[in-house]
Design a protein around this motif. Structure first.
Motif, mmCIF file in Angstrom:
data_model
loop_
_atom_site.group_PDB
_atom_site.id
_atom_site.type_symbol
_atom_site.label_atom_id
_atom_site.label_comp_id
_atom_site.label_asym_id
_atom_site.label_seq_id
_atom_site.Cartn_x
_atom_site.Cartn_y
_atom_site.Cartn_z
ATOM 1 N N ARG A 81 0.810 -1.114 0.008
ATOM 2 C CA ARG A 81 -0.068 -0.054 -0.079
ATOM 3 C C ARG A 81 0.861 1.387 0.025
ATOM 4 O O ARG A 81 1.723 1.162 0.742
ATOM 5 N N GLY A 139 -2.533 5.283 0.336
ATOM 6 C CA GLY A 139 -3.549 4.609 0.588
ATOM 7 C C GLY A 139 -3.798 3.324 -0.499
ATOM 8 O O GLY A 139 -4.646 2.696 -0.130
ATOM 9 N N GLN A 140 -3.476 3.947 -1.700
ATOM 10 C CA GLN A 140 -3.861 2.887 -2.955
ATOM 11 C C GLN A 140 -2.756 1.509 -2.725
ATOM 12 O O GLN A 140 -2.061 1.586 -2.237
ATOM 13 N N GLU A 141 -3.608 0.495 -3.256
ATOM 14 C CA GLU A 141 -2.862 -0.518 -3.131
ATOM 15 C C GLU A 141 -2.183 -0.831 -4.614
ATOM 16 O O GLU A 141 -2.863 -0.631 -5.622
#
Length: 322
Positions: free
Chosen positions: A75, A89-91
């Motif tokens: 992440r 926050g992005q995977e």
């Protein structure tokens, strides 16, 4: 942060779990909190410094990159001010082989070009199994092999990391796929869509008389002449992995066979490519490709994971959870 560190070439025994400084992302970098990584052949080259020529890239006398690990999934923890594609926050998942490696750690800072958004329909462990192996299979089949729908394609060494992806990608292109593996792996190949399977412990595909439009050599010890014998008149052989003698023959005799006949015979050097990774992501999201994972190890078990992987009998991928 915790990381796997080594300062000399050798066996898996030189790998140590240590506390090191957490990286700070530069303006063009993404800081990733890593959830999982995976092992590839390149990790063994990095560890052992073999073949020796690899040391000109990885460090002549000692490792240039003290933290190994190429494939990751995790992440985004932070981004540099010049990063455009990602936000905290992005995977994500990615291949660090051209970005300083460093995947067997809790955090890594890498250029955004090494990453892609992780498919939402797979886990971090599954995503970490993908980048190098899947992109290698894609580049071998599409770029070197010029695969087309309806072709007869054979994957030699079809049950390992690259091989399992190659079977599925070839099927996604509409090919009729034959996979070659040992007895214990036959059902795995059938489960991922292989049209035909050959048990190399019982029969030699090069002696069967069957001809193929494209052969991807992921593993094996056949001389290049045996592959040529198994190709159609305009068929193509692409060497991705296998014995050193096989690679030498492909590099030396392959160009001669290609010039003097209608067959094309070449070897592939995989290159990290963000667009290719995004293409694989789309295949994963569409359910056309799925990672095959043999075993999962904890980061504290990396030495054991390397020893298992270097035996060369993994069914699909070996994954490290961080």
């Amino acid at each position: 942060m915790k990381a796997i560190v080594y300062n000399k070439y050798g066996s898996p025994d030189v790998l140590n779990l240590r506390e090191v400084d957490k990286p700070i992302p530069e303006d063009h970098q993404v800081l990733v909190k890593i959830h999982a990584g995976s092992l590839n052949y390149g990790n063994l080259v990095l560890l052992k410094g073999e073949p020796f020529l690899a040391r000109f890239a990885f460090g002549l006398l000692k490792p240039k990159y003290p933290i190994p690990g190429g494939d990751i999934a995790g992440r985004v923890a932070a981004v540099g001010k010049d990063v455009k594609q990602f936000q905290p926050g992005q995977e994500v998942f990615g291949d660090l082989s051209r970005a300083g490696w460093g995947g067997f750690a809790e955090y890594v800072s890498v250029p955004e070009s090494a990453l892609a958004l992780k498919p939402e329909n797979i886990t971090f462990e599954e995503a970490a199994a993908v980048p190098m192996a899947a992109v290698t299979a894609l580049q071998g089949l599409r770029d070197k092999g010029k695969i087309k729908a309806g072709q007869k394609v054979l994957i030699n060494g079809a049950s390992g990391g690259v091989g399992t992806f190659a079977v599925q990608i070839a099927k996604a292109y509409g090919a009729e796929v034959t996979g070659v593996c040992s007895t214990r792996n036959l059902e795995i190949l059938r489960s991922i869509g292989a049209d035909h399977v050959i048990d190399y412990t019982k029969e030699d595909f090069t002696e069967k008389g069957q001809k193929y439009d494209l052969i991807l050599g992921v593993n094996g010890h056949h001389p290049i002449s045996a592959y040529k014998r198994s190709l159609n008149a305009n068929g193509t052989f692409v060497h991705v992995g296998g014995s050193g003698a096989q690679l030498f023959q492909t590099m030396t005799l392959g160009p001669w066979f290609s010039l003097t006949g209608r067959n094309k015979m070449s070897s592939l050097l995989q290159r990290q490519n963000q667009n290719d990774l995004i293409y694989i992501k789309e295949l994963l999201e569409a359910g056309k490709v799925k990672p095959v994972i043999d075993k999962t190890f904890k980061m504290s078990e990396v030495e054991e994971a390397f020893k298992y992987f270097e035996q060369g009998h993994a069914q699909g991928k070996v994954v490290i959870t961080v």
